[in-house]
Scaffold this active site. Structure first.
Site, PDB file in Angstrom:
ATOM      1  N   ALA A  29       0.923  -6.809  -1.927  1.00  0.00           N
ATOM      2  CA  ALA A  29       1.171  -7.738  -3.468  1.00  0.00           C
ATOM      3  C   ALA A  29       2.238  -6.920  -4.391  1.00  0.00           C
ATOM      4  O   ALA A  29       2.206  -5.771  -4.305  1.00  0.00           O
ATOM      5  CB  ALA A  29      -0.022  -7.811  -4.117  1.00  0.00           C
ATOM      6  N   GLY A  55      -1.890  -5.947   0.875  1.00  0.00           N
ATOM      7  CA  GLY A  55      -1.531  -7.474   1.185  1.00  0.00           C
ATOM      8  C   GLY A  55      -0.993  -7.397   2.363  1.00  0.00           C
ATOM      9  O   GLY A  55      -0.812  -8.500   3.416  1.00  0.00           O
ATOM     10  N   GLU A  97      -3.185  -7.265   5.121  1.00  0.00           N
ATOM     11  CA  GLU A  97      -4.065  -8.592   5.108  1.00  0.00           C
ATOM     12  C   GLU A  97      -3.278  -9.535   5.840  1.00  0.00           C
ATOM     13  O   GLU A  97      -3.938 -10.405   6.574  1.00  0.00           O
ATOM     14  CB  GLU A  97      -4.668  -8.904   3.713  1.00  0.00           C
ATOM     15  N   GLU A 101      -5.869  -0.472  -2.024  1.00  0.00           N
ATOM     16  CA  GLU A 101      -5.969  -1.256  -3.279  1.00  0.00           C
ATOM     17  C   GLU A 101      -7.064  -0.468  -4.305  1.00  0.00           C
ATOM     18  O   GLU A 101      -6.763  -0.376  -5.403  1.00  0.00           O
ATOM     19  CB  GLU A 101      -6.791  -2.634  -2.947  1.00  0.00           C
TER      20      GLU A 101
HETATM   21  N1  CAA Z   1       4.465  -3.706  -5.970  1.00  0.00           N
HETATM   22  C1  CAA Z   1       5.610  -3.603  -6.709  1.00  0.00           C
HETATM   23  N2  CAA Z   1       6.564  -2.517  -6.490  1.00  0.00           N
HETATM   24  C2  CAA Z   1       6.504  -1.691  -5.510  1.00  0.00           C
HETATM   25  C3  CAA Z   1       5.384  -1.719  -4.540  1.00  0.00           C
HETATM   26  C4  CAA Z   1       4.507  -2.801  -4.690  1.00  0.00           C
HETATM   27  N3  CAA Z   1       3.164  -3.073  -4.034  1.00  0.00           N
HETATM   28  N4  CAA Z   1       5.373  -0.532  -3.615  1.00  0.00           N
HETATM   29  C5  CAA Z   1       6.415  -0.155  -3.855  1.00  0.00           C
HETATM   30  N5  CAA Z   1       7.127  -0.646  -5.134  1.00  0.00           N
HETATM   31  C6  CAA Z   1       8.196  -0.376  -5.768  1.00  0.00           C
HETATM   32  C7  CAA Z   1       8.246   1.115  -6.325  1.00  0.00           C
HETATM   33  O1  CAA Z   1       7.414   0.794  -7.607  1.00  0.00           O
HETATM   34  C8  CAA Z   1       9.533   1.596  -6.452  1.00  0.00           C
HETATM   35  O2  CAA Z   1      10.379   1.066  -7.372  1.00  0.00           O
HETATM   36  P1  CAA Z   1      11.535   1.728  -8.074  1.00  0.00           P
HETATM   37  O3  CAA Z   1      12.347   2.091  -7.196  1.00  0.00           O
HETATM   38  O4  CAA Z   1      12.019   0.834  -9.197  1.00  0.00           O
HETATM   39  O5  CAA Z   1      10.878   3.117  -8.881  1.00  0.00           O
HETATM   40  C9  CAA Z   1       9.784   1.167  -5.088  1.00  0.00           C
HETATM   41  O6  CAA Z   1       9.301  -0.008  -4.689  1.00  0.00           O
HETATM   42  C10 CAA Z   1      10.136   1.935  -3.938  1.00  0.00           C
HETATM   43  O7  CAA Z   1       8.686   2.626  -4.087  1.00  0.00           O
HETATM   44  P2  CAA Z   1       8.448   4.064  -3.566  1.00  0.00           P
HETATM   45  O8  CAA Z   1       9.419   5.085  -4.462  1.00  0.00           O
HETATM   46  O9  CAA Z   1       7.172   4.439  -3.724  1.00  0.00           O
HETATM   47  O10 CAA Z   1       9.122   4.270  -1.851  1.00  0.00           O
HETATM   48  P3  CAA Z   1       8.479   5.098  -0.678  1.00  0.00           P
HETATM   49  O11 CAA Z   1       9.477   5.027   0.144  1.00  0.00           O
HETATM   50  O12 CAA Z   1       8.359   6.469  -1.230  1.00  0.00           O
HETATM   51  O13 CAA Z   1       7.005   4.722  -0.454  1.00  0.00           O
HETATM   52  C11 CAA Z   1       5.248   2.753  -0.188  1.00  0.00           C
HETATM   53  C12 CAA Z   1       6.838   3.200  -0.050  1.00  0.00           C
HETATM   54  C13 CAA Z   1       4.662   3.865   0.686  1.00  0.00           C
HETATM   55  C14 CAA Z   1       5.266   1.539   0.403  1.00  0.00           C
HETATM   56  C15 CAA Z   1       4.659   3.129  -1.736  1.00  0.00           C
HETATM   57  O14 CAA Z   1       5.714   2.298  -2.433  1.00  0.00           O
HETATM   58  C16 CAA Z   1       3.455   2.480  -1.764  1.00  0.00           C
HETATM   59  O15 CAA Z   1       2.283   3.085  -1.482  1.00  0.00           O
HETATM   60  N6  CAA Z   1       3.477   1.194  -2.322  1.00  0.00           N
HETATM   61  C17 CAA Z   1       1.840   0.703  -2.977  1.00  0.00           C
HETATM   62  C18 CAA Z   1       1.485   0.039  -1.723  1.00  0.00           C
HETATM   63  C19 CAA Z   1       0.085  -0.475  -2.225  1.00  0.00           C
HETATM   64  O16 CAA Z   1      -0.543   0.112  -2.905  1.00  0.00           O
HETATM   65  N7  CAA Z   1      -0.296  -1.724  -1.947  1.00  0.00           N
HETATM   66  C20 CAA Z   1      -1.215  -2.568  -2.402  1.00  0.00           C
HETATM   67  C21 CAA Z   1      -0.728  -3.469  -3.283  1.00  0.00           C
HETATM   68  S1  CAA Z   1      -2.032  -4.210  -4.051  1.00  0.00           S
HETATM   69  C22 CAA Z   1      -2.422  -5.621  -2.947  1.00  0.00           C
HETATM   70  O17 CAA Z   1      -1.746  -5.754  -1.818  1.00  0.00           O
HETATM   71  C23 CAA Z   1      -3.780  -6.570  -3.235  1.00  0.00           C
HETATM   72  C24 CAA Z   1      -3.836  -7.571  -2.314  1.00  0.00           C
HETATM   73  O18 CAA Z   1      -4.891  -7.576  -1.908  1.00  0.00           O
HETATM   74  C25 CAA Z   1      -3.092  -8.750  -2.217  1.00  0.00           C
END
Ligand code: CAA
Length: 701
Positions: free
Chosen positions: A62, A103, A106, A126
């Protein structure tokens, strides 16, 4: 633009999530996903569907930035879109590369089959954001794989490698080559064989096994209790998985959705989402644009083979960097190298590291007593004795020996980087890299910019932090920098509290209850009371003339009580055990000091203990912010989350203060100042922001 691309190749519709940088499932993507799925489902020429991701990854879930905001009118939620896809008649295959997280995982679980590229990762992180999977993850995963494994994945939030996910049955095929080609080939085979969709929601084998194990959930909750102390989301996730085992899929989805909605609005989730973004925000440094050229550190020197130097060397070696450790004392070098090897052995014995990895890492570390062996390194990180004269002499010598482009970094926790830099002819390549003990475990690197540090130097150490898997935060020069300067404010008041009536165990209990892993006195015993003693003796700034100073800690050290290592410090310890036990000797020492100082001991409430420990620390944070030592309040929070164990679900001291309201903090500080004087004067910035009804987050210099 956030969208989902649609293409049909030879009877197979390919839906590609396209929303850089991480293909987040924001409103635009969800809308396009639904429309394009329906297009494929309705097209008679389409026999199967493949879901893929554009760019670096399949999908990171998400769009976290959308949480807490109303979705644009008419945009679908993810859960029903995925339910519709899963229920469809045409087989759907996920083509996973990079990551499938949250997500994203998922989406993959709602597909009927999953093909993943080797090296990709699959997970449901999450809970690290204070929520649970909200698009069927808690219901589909336990129906697909062993329920206990599903519980572990969901409650830990830790992603799995594609290979591990395949071994558990979450992934059907792992491929070395192009994953989209492989997924298309997989889909073709499904069509050729007439294979029907295999829906997670219809699987029953694993939940039937779990139903027979009446102790499963009780045992699991017990086993996770300590690790998840104070957290809401992991326990809510267990409840949802229990529903998956005992109720229908539809009931489960409903309960998952309700739980998700409740959690996303919780204070914990707000704080944890904040923690996610500020870590990334900290990489943005004033005056150092993102495209500043930085070099990749491949070889490093470490000076000092003590606990700190050894830990830093291990961190570097783990990141694939060749390390030469210098200690001019042959015996100290031998001892230090042996400790490094012993620690590696212990990691292997605990199953945290494979033997092959250990050998590879050990192979990268060399010890030397000759400074000339550092000639060719890209960076030297000095972790020698904390003494200005020693450091200046060392940096002067290094400057003459180490290749001219190299960076000279110091791990000092108190000394003036500019003075150290002045001992060299390359002050623009001198910087602080302040690690936290144990350096191979703690993720914070408090990087310190000197007055003359160049942009390239700053960009390079931040890049090095990332390469080492650390969280780098750039701060300015002052005594104790950000973290320790605030720590002194905190520990000073905890010492005054025990002079006034509390006991170490009372203070530690409150701080532990707040969510820190340990209270200040237990931490002192772990770190060694002699360390703080030496720092206090060497730094008059810590005991300025005319200001209140608590002698209790010094007195304990003078009694030979150095903490856990002597089985006696603020607490006593039984041989070989680490449980702090209150000690009458300490209590007597405290009572004696109170008496000598003429302090009448009083009952101190838990609320006062908490405020007295935390508010002065926050107050010091306000001074640090106003002085520009920290670039933004959130950087201070990152430092406390990663260097000092501030509970992540509270966001960090400055975020916590904003939640309480600065007016209240200011009022309490003013009252404390009226009562106790000296160290407790409210910071001008705290006063100003409180007066304007603002928070630290509103402050920009
Ligand atoms: N939503 C919004 N922004 C996100 C994001 C997300 N899920 N994941 C990453 N970003 C953004 C970061 O904030 C960053 O933004 P800036 O460049 O403006 O700072 C950019 O994307 C790049 O991210 P990283 O610097 O973290 O890049 P990376 O290559 O080092 O890592 C990653 C990539 C492993 C995907 C890491 O970003 C990460 O772990 N993201 C979060 C994953 C997560 O927690 N997902 C669950 C979301 S909740 C959900 O999905 C609920 C549901 O049930 C639907």
């Amino acid at each position: 633009m956030a969208t989902v691309n649609y293409e049909v190749r030879d009877g197979i519709a390919i839906l590609t999530l396209d929303n850089p940088p991480v293909n987040g499932l924001g409103a635009g993507v969800r809308t396009a996903f639904k429309a394009n799925y329906e297009k494929g489902a309705a097209d008679d020429a389409v026999k199967a569907i493949v879901i893929a991701g554009a760019g670096r990854m399949f999908c990171a879930g998400a769009d976290i930035a959308e949480f807490g905001k109303p979705a644009p009118k008419g945009t679908p939620a993810l859960q029903p879109v995925l339910d519709q896809m899963e229920a469809g008649a045409k087989p759907v295959v996920a083509a996973i590369h990079g990551v499938a997280l949250g997500g994203g995982a998922e989406v993959a679980l709602a597909c009927h089959f999953r093909v993943a590229q080797k090296g990709s990762r699959f997970g449901l992180p999450e809970v690290t954001l204070g929520i649970i999977p909200g698009a069927g993850g808690t219901q589909r995963l336990p129906r697909l794989i062993d329920v206990k494994e599903a519980l572990t994945i969901i409650t830990s939030g830790r992603p799995l490698s594609a290979d591990k996910a395949k071994a558990l049955g979450a992934i059907d095929e792992v491929v070395e080559d192009d994953v989209l080609d492989a997924a298309i080939a997989f889909a073709r085979k499904l069509i050729a064989d007439g294979t029907k969709p295999r829906r997670c929601s219809e699987q029953t084998a694993s939940i039937e096994v779990a139903r027979k194990n009446s102790a499963l959930f009780g045992d699991f909750r017990k086993s996770m209790a300590r690790r998840n102390r104070g957290l809401e989301a992991p326990f809510a996730a267990v409840d949802c998985v229990e529903v998956a085992v005992n109720k229908s899929f539809e009931d489960g989805l409903k309960i998952e959705r309700e739980t998700f909605k409740k959690l996303v609005a919780s204070d914990q989730s707000k704080a944890l989402r904040y923690a996610f973004f500020i870590e990334r925000e900290a990489t943005k440094i004033d005056g150092v644009p993102k495209d500043t050229p930085a070099f990749d550190v491949e070889e490093a020197g470490v000076i000092g083979c003590g606990t700190m130097g050894g830990g830093i060397a291990r961190s570097l070696a783990s990141a694939g960097i060749a390390v030469t450790i210098l200690d001019t004392d042959e015996a100290a070098l031998k001892r230090g190298m042996k400790t490094i090897f012993d620690n590696y052995d212990a990691s292997v014995a605990k199953g945290r590291l494979s033997k092959d990895d250990m050998e590879e890492r050990i192979g990268r570390i060399n010890g030397t007593t000759e400074m000339h062996d550092l000639e060719d390194v890209d960076i030297v990180i000095e972790a020698a004795f904390e003494d200005m004269a020693v450091k200046k002499d060392l940096f002067g010598k290094l400057d003459k020996i180490v290749q001219p482009d190299a960076i000279l970094a110091t791990n000092t926790s108190t000394l003036d980087i500019d003075e150290i830099a002045a001992a060299t002819n390359r002050p623009e390549q001198v910087v602080g890299t302040h690690f936290f003990s144990p350096a191979n475990v703690m993720r914070l690197m408090e990087n310190v910019r000197g007055e003359k540090s160049s942009k390239k130097t700053l960009a390079t150490v931040m890049k090095l932090s990332k390469k080492m898997g650390k969280v780098g935060v750039m701060v300015g020069v002052c005594f104790g920098f950000v973290g320790n300067r605030m720590l002194y404010a905190y520990s000073r008041q905890s010492n005054f509290l025990i002079e006034e009536g509390a006991l170490p165990q009372d203070v530690d209990k409150v701080i532990y209850g707040f969510g820190f892993p340990m209270g200040p006195f237990a931490v002192g015993d772990l770190a060694g009371l002699d360390i703080g003693y030496a720092i206090r003796k060497a730094n008059p700034a810590l005991r300025p003339e005319g200001k209140r100073y608590s002698p209790i800690a010094d007195r304990l050290v003078e009694l030979g009580r150095k903490g856990q290592k002597t089985n006696a410090g603020w607490y006593r310890y039984e041989e070989g055990k680490r449980t702090p036990l209150p000690d009458p000797v300490v209590e007597q020492t405290i009572l004696d000091v109170s008496k000598e100082l003429g302090i009448e001991r009083r009952k101190i409430s838990e609320e006062e203990i908490l405020q007295r420990c935390l508010y002065p620390m926050i107050n010091e944070g306000a001074n640090i912010l106003e002085e520009g030592i920290a670039q933004r309040a959130s950087d201070i929070d990152v430092i406390w989350l990663y260097g000092y164990g501030f509970p992540r679900f509270r966001g960090g001291p400055m975020f916590y203060a904003d939640q309480i309201g600065l007016k209240k903090i200011y009022d309490v500080m003013s009252k404390l100042y009226d009562t106790h004087g000296d160290w407790l004067e409210p910071a001008p910035l705290l006063k100003e922001l409180a007066g304007k009804g603002k928070g630290f987050a509103d402050y920009a210099k």
